[in-house]
Design an enzyme around this catalytic site. Structure first.
Site, mmCIF file in Angstrom:
data_model
loop_
_atom_site.group_PDB
_atom_site.id
_atom_site.type_symbol
_atom_site.label_atom_id
_atom_site.label_comp_id
_atom_site.label_asym_id
_atom_site.label_seq_id
_atom_site.Cartn_x
_atom_site.Cartn_y
_atom_site.Cartn_z
ATOM 1 N N ASP A 147 19.800 28.443 17.350
ATOM 2 C CA ASP A 147 21.051 27.710 17.562
ATOM 3 C C ASP A 147 21.230 26.656 16.468
ATOM 4 O O ASP A 147 20.472 25.688 16.399
ATOM 5 C CB ASP A 147 21.007 27.036 18.943
ATOM 6 C CG ASP A 147 22.390 26.683 19.453
ATOM 7 O OD1 ASP A 147 23.336 26.659 18.652
ATOM 8 O OD2 ASP A 147 22.524 26.421 20.665
ATOM 9 N N CYS A 193 29.248 28.140 17.892
ATOM 10 C CA CYS A 193 28.230 28.783 18.739
ATOM 11 C C CYS A 193 28.764 29.941 19.578
ATOM 12 O O CYS A 193 28.338 31.086 19.413
ATOM 13 C CB CYS A 193 27.596 27.735 19.655
ATOM 14 S SG CYS A 193 26.816 26.363 18.782
#
Length: 488
Positions: A21, A59
């Protein structure tokens, strides 16, 4: 019976997808001074891509591209899924978890989900968690592997790591949390940090990167544990393993932008059946290629969704040299529309090996700050205490702050000469022919992918197509020109 079960298991084509991430190419195997021995070793066992690109630098949006094989403007995942943002894919879009579940695979997700709606992602095992304890994550993966073996099923497991995303503090990356004893703290001295050229070299940025790198080293330990777990269960030789990040580092000029630090990412693939391993592959790949690659690996291409934006990378997976353009694409496309729901700034890009073209649809709007970047110590230092450039301009990296916030309709960069994308050639008459070529290629791609943000005269061409079909003529320009409304 045991021998028969083991024999059947070896014929399975499993998938293990590992998603970091907010990780850029900040890994030892990509030349960064970060301690990542497990990922580095993994790269020696597979193929490291030097030119891998996400379609978008946010994301949820990027994860949707990975799972659907579609660009965000095709799938409907225009922005973040969580909290008040609430962006999700269209109901008709088939995701890879749904597809492989229908094909008899045991599907699972451990860690970060951040996509929706839930019914479009029907993982059999959904162990959603915000923990950064990568040892716990590896233990959960081990239980999933055991479940698949006991059921004599092939599996498709996704692990969504939280690291190295920022935490909810202004400068933290989760390093103060308590972890399993198997996880070692790997600190970095801020004064020794080499800050990437796209951001300012300040005390605050060196401190934040030192924390960021510690989070990356923790992620690396988790990757090592999960790969050990896979091997210990005898599944390594039947599992395609893909490691990547959703978007670039959480700093200005990277995350939420389509500049290279935000979209050119780590991408490592280990094919257990490959004849060639430990190579660097220079060919351009896009995240829309991931779903088609999984289809080819599993032999399920005949059941594939009818519309996918990419193609399987298997024809070029074991290449350490550039293949001819007649055999493989030498350009990628991408689209970004939202990050947070208040961060509306639709933009599209075309990237060749040398050039980058940006079409900024809503260029009259200020470029928005995401909440995590706005709250960072780095941005605080830039705006309040940073020495100014030669002309008195506040700089973000080597870019003027004014150029970061106020962007033109089109940007064109020669990445060989200008890798930071600072000198806009779109306004240079010498590059007009190339500008028109790239503009045409991008618009053709927008047309083919039914992009609602292909504009004519300030309105979506897609949504007025029925008027165009009926004979309406609109000016051949992007924006509405109030001083020249009529068609000449």
């Amino acid at each position: 019976m045991v021998e028969q079960a083991d024999s059947r298991a070896t014929s399975f084509k499993n998938i293990l997808l590992l998603i970091a991430d907010d990780l850029g190419k900040n890994l030892g195997c990509y030349g960064a001074e970060v301690t990542t021995p497990n990922i580095d070793k993994f790269a020696t066992e597979g193929v490291l891509f030097s030119h891998a690109f996400t379609s978008t630098a946010s994301c949820s949006n990027s994860r949707s591209v990975i799972y659907t094989g579609l660009h965000t403007h095709q799938s409907g995942q225009y922005g973040l899924a969580g909290k008040a943002h609430h962006f999700v894919i269209f109901d008709h879009v088939k995701t890879s978890p749904a597809f492989f579940g229908e094909q008899g695979y045991l599907t699972g997700l451990i860690g970060k989900v951040h996509v929706g709606p839930d019914y479009s992602y029907p993982w059999h095992v959904r162990n959603e968690s915000a923990t950064r304890d990568v040892a716990w994550v590896a233990d959960q993966a081990g239980e999933f592997f055991d479940k698949a073996k006991a059921a004599e099923q092939p599996f498709f497991l996704t692990v969504g790591y939280i690291d190295p995303h920022r935490d909810m503090t202004r400068s933290g990356f989760g390093n103060s949390e308590i972890f399993d004893a198997r996880i070692k703290d790997i600190p970095y001295e801020p004064s020794s940090i080499k800050v990437p050229a796209y951001i300012n070299n300040l005390d605050e940025s060196r401190f934040e990167f030192s924390e960021y790198y510690s989070s990356i080293s923790r992620l690396d330990q988790g990757i090592g544990l999960i790969l050990e777990s896979l091997k210990a269960r005898g599944l390594e030789d039947d599992t395609l393993v893909v490691f990547l990040s959703d978007n670039g580092p959480p700093f200005l000029n990277s995350k939420t932008t389509l500049y290279d630090p935000g979209v050119r990412l780590p991408f490592i693939v280990r094919n257990p059946k490959a004849a060639v391993k430990g190579i660097e592959n220079p060919n351009m790949v896009s995240y829309v290629d991931i779903f088609p690659t999984f289809l080819e690996w599993t032999g399920k291409t005949q059941h594939a969704p009818t519309i996918l934006a990419g193609q399987s990378i298997f024809p070029i997976l074991e290449k350490s040299e550039l293949v001819p353009e007649s055999e493989w694409k030498h350009r990628v496309f991408g689209s970004h529309t939202f990050h947070e729901v208040t961060n509306y700034w639709p933009t599209r890009f075309l990237r060749t090996r040398r050039y980058k073209y940006h079409r900024n649809v809503a260029w009259r709007l200020d470029f928005p700050f995401s909440a995590d970047l706005y709250g960072s110590l780095t941005w605080d230092a830039i705006r309040h205490s940073q020495p100014r450039g030669k002309e008195g301009d506040i700089l973000v990296g080597q870019r003027k702050l004014s150029d970061y916030i106020f962007r033109p309709p089109e940007e064109l960069y020669d990445l060989d000469e200008d890798p930071l994308e600072l000198v806009n050639l779109a306004v240079d008459e010498k590059h007009k022919e190339r500008l028109l070529e790239f503009r045409g290629l991008l618009e053709k791609w927008q047309d083919e992918t039914l992009d609602p943000w292909l504009y004519r005269d300030g309105v979506s061409k897609r949504f007025i197509q029925h008027h165009l079909d009926a004979g309406m003529i609109v000016p051949d320009r992007f924006d509405l020109d109030l001083e020249n409304i009529r068609i000449r």
